[in-house]
Design an enzyme around this catalytic site. Structure first.
Site, PDB file in Angstrom:
ATOM      1  N   LYS A 106       0.831  -1.211   0.000  1.00  0.00           N
ATOM      2  CA  LYS A 106       0.000   0.000   0.000  1.00  0.00           C
ATOM      3  C   LYS A 106       0.867   1.264   0.000  1.00  0.00           C
ATOM      4  O   LYS A 106       2.075   1.202   0.150  1.00  0.00           O
ATOM      5  CB  LYS A 106      -0.973  -0.025   1.186  1.00  0.00           C
ATOM      6  CG  LYS A 106      -1.868  -1.278   1.204  1.00  0.00           C
ATOM      7  CD  LYS A 106      -2.899  -1.294   0.067  1.00  0.00           C
ATOM      8  CE  LYS A 106      -3.485  -2.665  -0.219  1.00  0.00           C
ATOM      9  NZ  LYS A 106      -4.507  -3.140   0.678  1.00  0.00           N
TER      10      LYS A 106
HETATM   11  C1  LIG Z   1      -5.529  -4.317   1.080  1.00  0.00           C
HETATM   12  C2  LIG Z   1      -6.983  -4.124   1.149  1.00  0.00           C
HETATM   13  C3  LIG Z   1      -7.734  -4.414   2.293  1.00  0.00           C
HETATM   14  C4  LIG Z   1      -7.155  -5.125   3.477  1.00  0.00           C
HETATM   15  O1  LIG Z   1      -6.050  -4.485   3.998  1.00  0.00           O
HETATM   16  P1  LIG Z   1      -5.130  -5.251   5.042  1.00  0.00           P
HETATM   17  O2  LIG Z   1      -4.398  -4.137   5.728  1.00  0.00           O
HETATM   18  O3  LIG Z   1      -4.227  -6.143   4.262  1.00  0.00           O
HETATM   19  O4  LIG Z   1      -6.003  -5.999   5.965  1.00  0.00           O
HETATM   20  C5  LIG Z   1      -9.078  -4.103   2.317  1.00  0.00           C
HETATM   21  N1  LIG Z   1      -9.675  -3.544   1.252  1.00  0.00           N
HETATM   22  C6  LIG Z   1      -9.000  -3.281   0.117  1.00  0.00           C
HETATM   23  C7  LIG Z   1      -9.714  -2.643  -1.023  1.00  0.00           C
HETATM   24  C8  LIG Z   1      -7.638  -3.576   0.018  1.00  0.00           C
HETATM   25  O5  LIG Z   1      -6.966  -3.338  -1.105  1.00  0.00           O
END
Ligand SMILES: *Cc1c(COP(=O)(O)O)cnc(C)c1O
Length: 386
Positions: free
Chosen positions: A188
């Site tokens: 991210k």
């Molecule tokens: C990555 C992601 C999540 C979950 O995030 P984590 O921190 O890995 O739990 C939820 N929604 C979307 C759209 C994502 O891309």
């Protein structure tokens, strides 16, 4: 000869980690305070300031952030939460684990975000909330979504996993709904390895999130081992163990300092891709809507098999042979057997998301990429289409 050698495989979503993060983690380890402590408090403060929220609660993932937000809404069995079929499974699973029933409203084929007109069609007397996802970093159309929520007395939980830098009419994504949930997963825009954050409009909601995220123990249980002397805690909910560690926050504090710098670099890479792929038979992302800022989280190509002469999966095989990594965001939710079996969802109910999910792939867009890396990606994509 592939564009890159095997031992130089370009990993999708590799984070840019600098010496500051490494030193801060080492300092946490030397201090002995590894768990939730002062660095988490500072990261919450810095993050709130960046997105313009008054309150925030850090947790150990965005999945946890979504789950806590939905639990805090107090869903009753049968309560429906409307979300997008073009998202990560965590958005839907969080609704299920909070006791709600997920309902899918198809996306707009151009923005690839949930279509407010389709949301309107899905409202029933059992609808309790809307969970929009700012896909790829593009803001959902928040005015009509908030208008629908207002008309029907619905809560709004924004999935901002892609959208740390996203704004809509001058305000950050996540500040429109009752809750905004962010991810600091490795791939991210700001990463802590694993990590998440909840922001809320209402301070009482953030206090609930903090209690729910730490076993349901009453306020600031992490202080119970401090030099103020032992403090008894009281359990006021059956909570969860979702707190962030100082070791994670140590990474996040420095990542957040560089959020705009990294964003700028991703904008440059984005522009290079847009320029290079314009003449190719692939689909590329639509320009951002006026009055919004796209966070440039995912750069997606659409592989229409008729136009391109091969399908997305064949394209992925070729790209891998050139030693370029890619992602798929996402196969539409109803493609997965669990949801089809449990909710009877049919592919034809959300045709845009299903079609996009079969054509889309995401190219590397990390701020870590050099101009040579970007040139390799462009060369490989061009070759794969020949
Ligand atoms: C990555 C992601 C999540 C979950 O995030 P984590 O921190 O890995 O739990 C939820 N929604 C979307 C759209 C994502 O891309």
């Amino acid at each position: 000869m592939p564009v890159r050698s095997k031992d130089n495989f370009l990993v999708f979503g590799a984070p840019r980690i600098e010496q500051e993060e490494i030193d801060e983690v080492a300092a946490s380890m030397r201090s002995g305070w590894l768990g939730t402590g002062p660095k988490v408090a500072r990261f919450e403060k810095d993050f709130s300031a960046y997105v313009g929220a008054s309150h925030a609660a850090a947790c150990n993932s965005c999945t946890a952030a979504l789950h806590l937000s939905l639990v805090a809404l107090g869903l009753e069995p049968g309560d429906e939460v409307i979300t997008t079929p073009l998202t990560f499974c965590a958005s839907v699973n969080a609704i299920i684990h909070a006791g709600g029933t997920p309902v899918l409203a198809d996306v707009d084929p151009v923005t690839q975000n949930i279509d407010p007109d389709r949301v309107r069609e899905k409202i029933t007397p059992r609808t309790k909330a809307i969970l929009p996802v700012h896909f790829a970093g593009r803001s959902c159309d928040m005015d009509p979504i908030m208008a629908i929520a207002g008309e029907h007395g619905l809560k709004v939980v924004e999935d901002c996993a892609h959208a740390i830098e996203t704004t809509y009419k001058g305000r950050h994504a996540g500040t429109f709904g009752d809750f905004g949930c962010f991810s600091f997963y490795v791939t991210k825009n700001v990463c802590t390895g694993e990590g998440g954050m909840v922001i809320a409009r209402d301070e009482a909601d953030i206090q609930d999130i903090k209690v729910l995220g730490l076993h349901g123990m009453s306020a600031d249980a992490w202080k119970r081992f401090s030099d103020e002397g032992y403090k008894h805690y009281q359990v006021i909910h059956a909570g969860f163990k979702y707190n962030m560690m100082d070791i994670q926050a140590a990474i996040g504090i420095h990542q957040l300092n560089r959020v705009e710098e990294n964003f700028k670099r991703r904008c440059e890479i984005w522009d290079m891709y847009q320029e290079a792929f314009r003449a190719l038979p692939v689909g590329t992302p639509a320009p951002e809507e006026p009055g919004t800022r796209h966070a440039r989280h995912l750069y997606t190509l659409m592989i229409d098999p008729v136009a391109c002469g091969l399908d997305r999966d064949q394209f992925l095989v070729r790209l891998t042979k050139e030693n370029i990594g890619a992602g798929v965001h996402y196969l539409a939710v109803p493609e997965h057997p669990y949801y089809r079996e449990r909710y009877g969802w049919k592919l034809e109910d959300t045709p845009h998301a299903v079609a996009l999910g079969r054509e889309t792939l995401s190219l590397p867009l990390s701020a870590k990429l050099t101009d040579d890396d970007v040139a390799d990606v462009i060369k490989a994509v061009t070759l794969c289409l020949k």
